[in-house]
Design an enzyme around this catalytic site. Structure first.
Site, mmCIF file in Angstrom:
data_model
loop_
_atom_site.group_PDB
_atom_site.id
_atom_site.type_symbol
_atom_site.label_atom_id
_atom_site.label_comp_id
_atom_site.label_asym_id
_atom_site.label_seq_id
_atom_site.Cartn_x
_atom_site.Cartn_y
_atom_site.Cartn_z
ATOM 1 C CB SER A 174 -0.944 -0.051 1.217
ATOM 2 O OG SER A 174 -1.804 1.051 1.273
ATOM 3 C CG ASP A 177 -6.471 -2.955 -3.592
ATOM 4 O OD1 ASP A 177 -6.913 -1.955 -2.992
ATOM 5 O OD2 ASP A 177 -5.342 -3.416 -3.395
ATOM 6 C CG HIS A 199 -5.422 -2.055 0.041
ATOM 7 N ND1 HIS A 199 -4.797 -1.724 -1.142
ATOM 8 C CD2 HIS A 199 -4.745 -1.382 1.003
ATOM 9 C CE1 HIS A 199 -3.802 -0.891 -0.908
ATOM 10 N NE2 HIS A 199 -3.745 -0.666 0.390
#
Length: 418
Positions: free
Chosen positions: A195, A362, A391
Site C-alpha cells: 500500500s 482492491d 487491499h
C-alpha cells in the site's frame, strides 16, 4: 451547508466507531453483566491480543532486536529486526550476520505488526523470509503508535503532525534503509512495501542514489495513481477544500491507536466481525472473504496504526489531482515549493528492479490504476493479478503465503545479495 452536513455525518460514524471509552462505558452502564462477559471472553482467550510486536515475534520462537533510527527532521523510527529463523540463535546481535537484508514497510493506517501477525508462522511474510535465510527488518513510519516521538516536537504540537507520504518517502525511507545498511554492512537491501509502503518506494527510488542500493522492490497492492479509487471516504474528502477539512478534522492525528481503542476493537471483532471493517474500510475498503474472521480481534488489536490528518488529506487530494506532492493551496504552495501548484511526481524517473502483485477487489489500489502504472516501469520484472484479492489480503489473507509469498521469496532469493 451540504459540505457541513455530509462530513458531519461521516465524522459521527468515525466517532461512533473509535470513541471506545464512551461506548464501553455505555455498555457497562446499561448491562454490567454483558460488560463483564465481554471482558472475560477477551481476557486470556488469545494471548496475542495483548502482545506487542516484539512479544509476538518472540512468542513464535524467533529472535528479535529493537532498533531506532532518527530522520533528518527529527522523527524517531521504531524498527524491529528478525536476524535468524525460528528456534535459531541470533548469530551476531546488533551487527552484521552475513545474510541478505530485506526491509518490510507497512501501508497507510497500518503498522509493522501486520508482517508477523498471522495465526501460523508459515502465513506471515516476516517469518517466511527469516526462515528462508534473510535478515528481516520491519520499519514503522512517523506518526504511528510505534514511531510516535520527535526530538524537536511532542505529539501534542501541530508541528509534529505536519507531514504526509511526501516526508515518509523523502526522509523515513532513506533513513531506515541507510540504518539497516550501516548495521548489516551490506551494500544493498531488498524492499517489500504494501500500500503506502509502495508509494514511498515509487517516489523514493526515483532518486538514483537510493535506487542503486536496492536489490529488488516487491510492491504489494501498489498505490501510485488513485484516480479510480473506490474509497467512499477519500472520494468524499476529495470534493472539498483542504482548509475546510483541516477545520473539521483537526490538524493533528487521524485514527491513532490508543489503549481504549484497542480494547474496543477487540470487543467488536469478537462479537461481530462485520463491524470492525469500518475503521480501516474508511480508507481502503473491506472484503473479508480471504481473511480468517476468528483472527480479526488480534489484527484489530493493533489497528489503526495511526497517521496525520494531513496524510489522509493528501490521499484524498491524490484521488482528484493524481501523483503529486501535498497541495497547501496557492499561498502555502508558494511558501513550500516556490510555485503556485504542487510539483508533480514523475513515475518515469523510477529506477529500481520491481515486481508487482495486485488484486481485482482492491478499493485503494484499483486494478485500472495499477494497469496504468505497469507499462510505465521499464525495470518491471514481473507482475501478478490475483482474482478476488482486496487491499488487506496481501498482509492478512489466509492464503497469501501460497498466492503471493512463495513467489516473493523466490524472486528475493534470485535477486538479492549481501
Amino acid at each position: 451547508m451540504k459540505f457541513v452536513q455530509s462530513l458531519l455525518l461521516l465524522f459521527v460514524v468515525i466517532v461512533s466507531i473509535v470513541s471506545s471509552t464512551s461506548i464501553i462505558e455505555s455498555v457497562k452502564a446499561i448491562d454490567p453483566r454483558l460488560y463483564d462477559l465481554i471482558l472475560s471472553q477477551l481476557g486470556g482467550s488469545n494471548p496475542d491480543l495483548n502482545r506487542n510486536i516484539t512479544q509476538l515475534i518472540e512468542a513464535r520462537g524467533y529472535p528479535v532486536e529493537q532498533h531506532v533510527a532518527v530522520t533528518p527532521d527529527g522523527y524517531i523510527l521504531s524498527i524491529q529486526r528478525i536476524p535468524a529463523g525460528r528456534y535459531q540463535p541470533n548469530p551476531n546481535p546488533n551487527r552484521s550476520n552475513g545474510k541478505p537484508a530485506v526491509l518490510l514497510q507497512h501501508g497507510v493506517e497500518d503498522i509493522g505488526v501486520s508482517w508477523v501477525n498471522q495465526e501460523n508462522v508459515y502465513q506471515s511474510l516476516g517469518f517466511i523470509l527469516a526462515d528462508a535465510g534473510f535478515d528481516v527488518w520491519i520499519n514503522n513510519v512517523r506518526g504511528t503508535y510505534l514511531s510516535n516521538t520527535n526530538i524537536y516536537y511532542t505529539s501534542d504540537q501541530v508541528e509534529y503532525w505536519q507531514f504526509s507520504f511526501d516526508e515518509m518517502a523523502e526522509y523515513d525511507l532513506p533513513t531506515a534503509m541507510n540504518y539497516v545498511l550501516r548495521v548489516t554492512g551490506n551494500s544493498k537491501i531488498s524492499y517489500v512495501g504494501h500500500s503506502q509502503g509502495t508509494t514511498m518506494g515509487f517516489i523514493g527510488f526515483a532518486n538514483e542514489t537510493l535506487a542503486s542500493k536496492i536489490d529488488l522492490f516487491v510492491a504489494l497492492a501498489p498505490v501510485v495513481r488513485v484516480t479510480h479509487c473506490k474509497s467512499t471516504f477519500l472520494n468524499l474528502l476529495a470534493k472539498y477544500d483542504v482548509a475546510d477539512l483541516f477545520v473539521l478534522l483537526g490538524d493533528k492525528s487521524f485514527l491513532i491507536q490508543t489503549p481504549g481503542m484497542q480494547k474496543f476493537l477487540q470487543i467488536i471483532c469478537t462479537f461481530d466481525p462485520s463491524i470492525c471493517q469500518n475503521s480501516l474500510a474508511l480508507i481502503m475498503g473491506w472484503d473479508t472473504a480471504n481473511i480468517n474472521s476468528t483472527r480479526l480481534p488480534v489484527y484489530m488489536s493493533h489497528e489503526p496504526g495511526g497517521t496525520s490528518v494531513q496524510n489522509v488529506l493528501h490521499w484524498s487530494q491524490a484521488v482528484k489531482t493524481g501523483y503529486q506532492k501535498f497541495d497547501y493551496g496557492t499561498k502555502g504552495n508558494l511558501a513550500h515549493y516556490g510555485q503556485a501548484t504542487p510539483p508533480q511526481y514523475n513515475i518515469s524517473a523510477f529506477n529500481a528492479p520491481v515486481i508487482i502483485f495486485y488484486g481485482s477487489n482492491d478499493y485503494l489500489a484499483d486494478p485500472v490504476d495499477v494497469q496504468w502504472l505497469i507499462p510505465q516501469l521499464p525495470t518491471l520484472l514481473y507482475n501478478k493479478y490475483i482474482q478476488g484479492y482486496s487491499h488487506l489480503d496481501f498482509v492478512w489473507g489466509e492464503n497469501a503465503y501460497l498466492d503471493v509469498y512463495q513467489e516473493v521469496t523466490q524472486y528475493l532469493l534470485q535477486y538479492t545479495s549481501n
